[in-house]
Enzyme design. Sequence first.
Site, PDB file in Angstrom:
ATOM      1  CB  CYS A 169       2.146   6.744  -3.832  1.00 12.93           C
ATOM      2  SG  CYS A 169       0.460   6.369  -4.222  1.00 12.93           S
TER       3      CYS A 169
ATOM      4  CD  GLU B 132      -0.349   5.352 -11.591  1.00 10.76           C
ATOM      5  OE1 GLU B 132       0.079   6.419 -11.111  1.00 10.76           O
ATOM      6  OE2 GLU B 132      -1.324   5.285 -12.343  1.00 10.76           O
TER       7      GLU B 132
ATOM      8  N   GLY C 215       5.091   1.354  -7.635  1.00 13.82           N
ATOM      9  CA  GLY C 215       6.204   1.115  -6.724  1.00 13.82           C
ATOM     10  C   GLY C 215       7.195   2.260  -6.789  1.00 13.82           C
ATOM     11  CB  SER C 216      10.626   2.456  -5.576  1.00 14.81           C
ATOM     12  OG  SER C 216      11.224   1.378  -6.250  1.00 14.81           O
TER      13      SER C 216
ATOM     14  CE  LYS D 213       6.964  -9.398  -7.596  1.00 19.01           C
ATOM     15  NZ  LYS D 213       7.175  -9.131  -6.154  1.00 19.01           N
TER      16      LYS D 213
ATOM     17  CD  GLU E 161       7.723   8.051  -2.037  1.00 22.62           C
ATOM     18  OE1 GLU E 161       8.457   7.260  -2.662  1.00 22.62           O
ATOM     19  OE2 GLU E 161       6.515   8.174  -2.235  1.00 22.62           O
TER      20      GLU E 161
ATOM     21  N   GLY F 224      10.972   1.471 -11.251  1.00 22.98           N
ATOM     22  CA  GLY F 224      10.355   1.971 -12.489  1.00 22.98           C
ATOM     23  C   GLY F 224      11.394   2.154 -13.592  1.00 22.98           C
TER      24      GLY F 224
HETATM   25  P1  NAD Z   1       9.471  -1.365  -4.910  1.00 17.70           P
HETATM   26  O1  NAD Z   1       9.560  -0.588  -6.164  1.00 17.70           O
HETATM   27  O2  NAD Z   1      10.714  -1.863  -4.289  1.00 17.70           O
HETATM   28  O3  NAD Z   1       8.550  -2.657  -5.098  1.00 17.70           O
HETATM   29  C1  NAD Z   1       7.335  -2.603  -5.793  1.00 17.70           C
HETATM   30  C2  NAD Z   1       7.145  -3.909  -6.524  1.00 17.70           C
HETATM   31  O4  NAD Z   1       8.183  -4.054  -7.470  1.00 17.70           O
HETATM   32  C3  NAD Z   1       7.200  -5.148  -5.631  1.00 17.70           C
HETATM   33  O5  NAD Z   1       6.239  -6.079  -6.090  1.00 17.70           O
HETATM   34  C4  NAD Z   1       8.600  -5.676  -5.866  1.00 17.70           C
HETATM   35  O6  NAD Z   1       8.725  -7.063  -5.658  1.00 17.70           O
HETATM   36  C5  NAD Z   1       8.805  -5.329  -7.321  1.00 17.70           C
HETATM   37  N1  NAD Z   1      10.199  -5.250  -7.745  1.00 17.70           N
HETATM   38  C6  NAD Z   1      11.276  -4.879  -6.998  1.00 17.70           C
HETATM   39  N2  NAD Z   1      12.392  -4.946  -7.739  1.00 17.70           N
HETATM   40  C7  NAD Z   1      12.034  -5.360  -8.976  1.00 17.70           C
HETATM   41  C8  NAD Z   1      12.741  -5.621 -10.181  1.00 17.70           C
HETATM   42  N3  NAD Z   1      14.063  -5.478 -10.271  1.00 17.70           N
HETATM   43  N4  NAD Z   1      12.024  -6.025 -11.266  1.00 17.70           N
HETATM   44  C9  NAD Z   1      10.696  -6.184 -11.202  1.00 17.70           C
HETATM   45  N5  NAD Z   1       9.982  -5.968 -10.085  1.00 17.70           N
HETATM   46  C10 NAD Z   1      10.632  -5.551  -8.984  1.00 17.70           C
HETATM   47  O7  NAD Z   1       8.645  -0.436  -3.973  1.00 17.70           O
HETATM   48  P2  NAD Z   1       8.108  -0.734  -2.538  1.00 17.70           P
HETATM   49  O8  NAD Z   1       9.215  -0.448  -1.609  1.00 17.70           O
HETATM   50  O9  NAD Z   1       7.471  -2.043  -2.489  1.00 17.70           O
HETATM   51  O10 NAD Z   1       6.946   0.378  -2.441  1.00 17.70           O
HETATM   52  C11 NAD Z   1       7.180   1.666  -2.031  1.00 17.70           C
HETATM   53  C12 NAD Z   1       7.267   2.600  -3.219  1.00 17.70           C
HETATM   54  O11 NAD Z   1       6.131   2.501  -4.060  1.00 17.70           O
HETATM   55  C13 NAD Z   1       7.296   4.029  -2.759  1.00 17.70           C
HETATM   56  O12 NAD Z   1       8.309   4.724  -3.428  1.00 17.70           O
HETATM   57  C14 NAD Z   1       5.929   4.573  -3.156  1.00 17.70           C
HETATM   58  O13 NAD Z   1       5.835   5.932  -3.385  1.00 17.70           O
HETATM   59  C15 NAD Z   1       5.594   3.793  -4.336  1.00 17.70           C
HETATM   60  N6  NAD Z   1       4.135   3.712  -4.488  1.00 17.70           N
HETATM   61  C16 NAD Z   1       3.559   4.433  -5.491  1.00 17.70           C
HETATM   62  C17 NAD Z   1       2.184   4.404  -5.668  1.00 17.70           C
HETATM   63  C18 NAD Z   1       1.509   5.140  -6.782  1.00 17.70           C
HETATM   64  O14 NAD Z   1       0.384   4.854  -7.084  1.00 17.70           O
HETATM   65  N7  NAD Z   1       2.137   6.098  -7.426  1.00 17.70           N
HETATM   66  C19 NAD Z   1       1.406   3.620  -4.827  1.00 17.70           C
HETATM   67  C20 NAD Z   1       2.021   2.906  -3.819  1.00 17.70           C
HETATM   68  C21 NAD Z   1       3.403   2.953  -3.667  1.00 17.70           C
END
Ligand code: NAD
Length: 495
Positions: free
Chosen positions: A300, A265, A242-243, A189, A399, A247
């Site tokens: 990240c 992550e 992601g965020s 996804k 962040e 998580g």
């Molecule tokens: P996000 O968490 O909003 O989205 C990440 C993914 O999660 C997307 O595919 C999104 O569609 C999905 N998502 C959103 N809400 C969801 C839900 N309720 N249920 C299931 N899936 C859902 O984050 P973002 O804004 O896309 O990315 C930025 C964040 O990701 C930053 O905080 C960054 O630090 C983090 N990040 C971490 C790493 C790492 O390896 N640690 C790498 C890249 C980004």
Amino acid sequence: MTSLAHFEAVAGSLKLPGKAVIDGERVPSASGKTFVNITPRNGRVLNHVAQCDAADVESAVRSARRAFEDGRWRKLHYRDKKRVLFKLAEIMEREAETLAVLESLDVGKPITNALQGDIPSAIRSLRYYAEALDKIYGEVGPEAPDRFSFAVHEPLGVIGAIVPWNFPLHMAMWKVAPALAMGNSIILKPAEQSPLTALKLGELALEAGLPPGVLNVLPGFGEEAGKALALHGDVDMIAFTGSGAVGKLLMQYSGQSNLKRVSLELGGKSPHIIFADCPDLDKAATEAAWGVFYNSGQVCTAGSRLLVQEPIADEFLARLLAVARKIVAGDPLEPATMSGAMASEEQMMTALRYIEIAKSEGGALTLGGRRVRADSGGFYVEPTIIDRVQPENTLAREEVFGPVLAVTRFKSADDAVRIANDTNYGLAAGLWTTNITLAHRAAREIRAGLVWINGWDSCDITMPFGGFKQSGFGRDRSLHALYKYSDFKSVSITL
Ligand code: NAD
């Protein structure tokens, strides 16, 4: 042929992928709905993409489960699995320019970064796990006269990989490659901001001979497709980048459904520490600048907190500024561009908001601070440096995920470690010193999953990647990531 005109011509000739990949077919969403995919390069509409929801998740999970149960991939000889994954790597190399242009258009990153960074890194990750898959050994239990026991790694089943938009294909491959190498079926996804390379990957995998249903790609919104996937009772694991906020939700969804495994992550607020005996101030200044401004700060592991020891602080800042002033935002498709757009208008507004907060809390704006290239219609923010940020200030704690560096000065080594650890995050940290004892002690005291000494971001697919504390758990990269997608089964034969 590397010119803006060339890449614009490539972009103009591409048929942008917009359909989901389910059960080996490219299909519209079950509801027929699509969402608008915008390029942050100029804010214009790129294409319309299938807006998958729970109904599509249901089809994809059924397809993935069927593929897993009948063993069309899982039970394939390791030589044949290897052949398919290497073939996919070759096809991706053939399509490298297309993949790079898709990535650059979708998230506004410089085409040169995509061509030299994202795409080759994704291919290297794929080859790393393809090479590893026939080196997965089990264990034989202790000798016993009446029993023979052994333990084997078995694939988990159906893996949901939910990935972000900052390095779309690269992050996806950190999950897809080891999960496939272990014999699982996957539902990928991509983030709604960056569906293109994931969809292309789904198509290319079919061309490489990956059996239908083994890699399904579902574009859609997090709260729809992502949530339905994470709540599904027949998904064995969610591998997430992601965020932190999402998580936390994923762990709840696991508890509300089938206790599926979750690996996370998440974000970071990584400290980059320059001790007064730094071996090379110019090199450290260059890496401190690129360590936070690369990919417009949407990394990240961005070294977003610069901790610099007082005696060298002014001199170091002068060198840092000299590097940072040269990082000028430009058109992502122009090969000379070193810094592109932010991935979305929302992300740009977040960065600008944090800059205002930092100023209002007493930070000294030393460089940047504004939106630029607004007349292009795109979403660009200048590299921004805020000096005199105190550890309790918002900019030191939250962040940004944008090109904003918080500078904090410290007195002693103990202060540096204390400030470095004064955060909810623990993804990465860097430090520069010629004192081997200090380097070793600080590296061990800092609570972070990655520590780099005298060189920022100095490791690759061969080393584990992941966080301490609220930066998550579970590791991407290295052989640890391979075993993450397996269960360990003990078998005993009574003789
Ligand atoms: P996000 O968490 O909003 O989205 C990440 C993914 O999660 C997307 O595919 C999104 O569609 C999905 N998502 C959103 N809400 C969801 C839900 N309720 N249920 C299931 N899936 C859902 O984050 P973002 O804004 O896309 O990315 C930025 C964040 O990701 C930053 O905080 C960054 O630090 C983090 N990040 C971490 C790493 C790492 O390896 N640690 C790498 C890249 C980004």
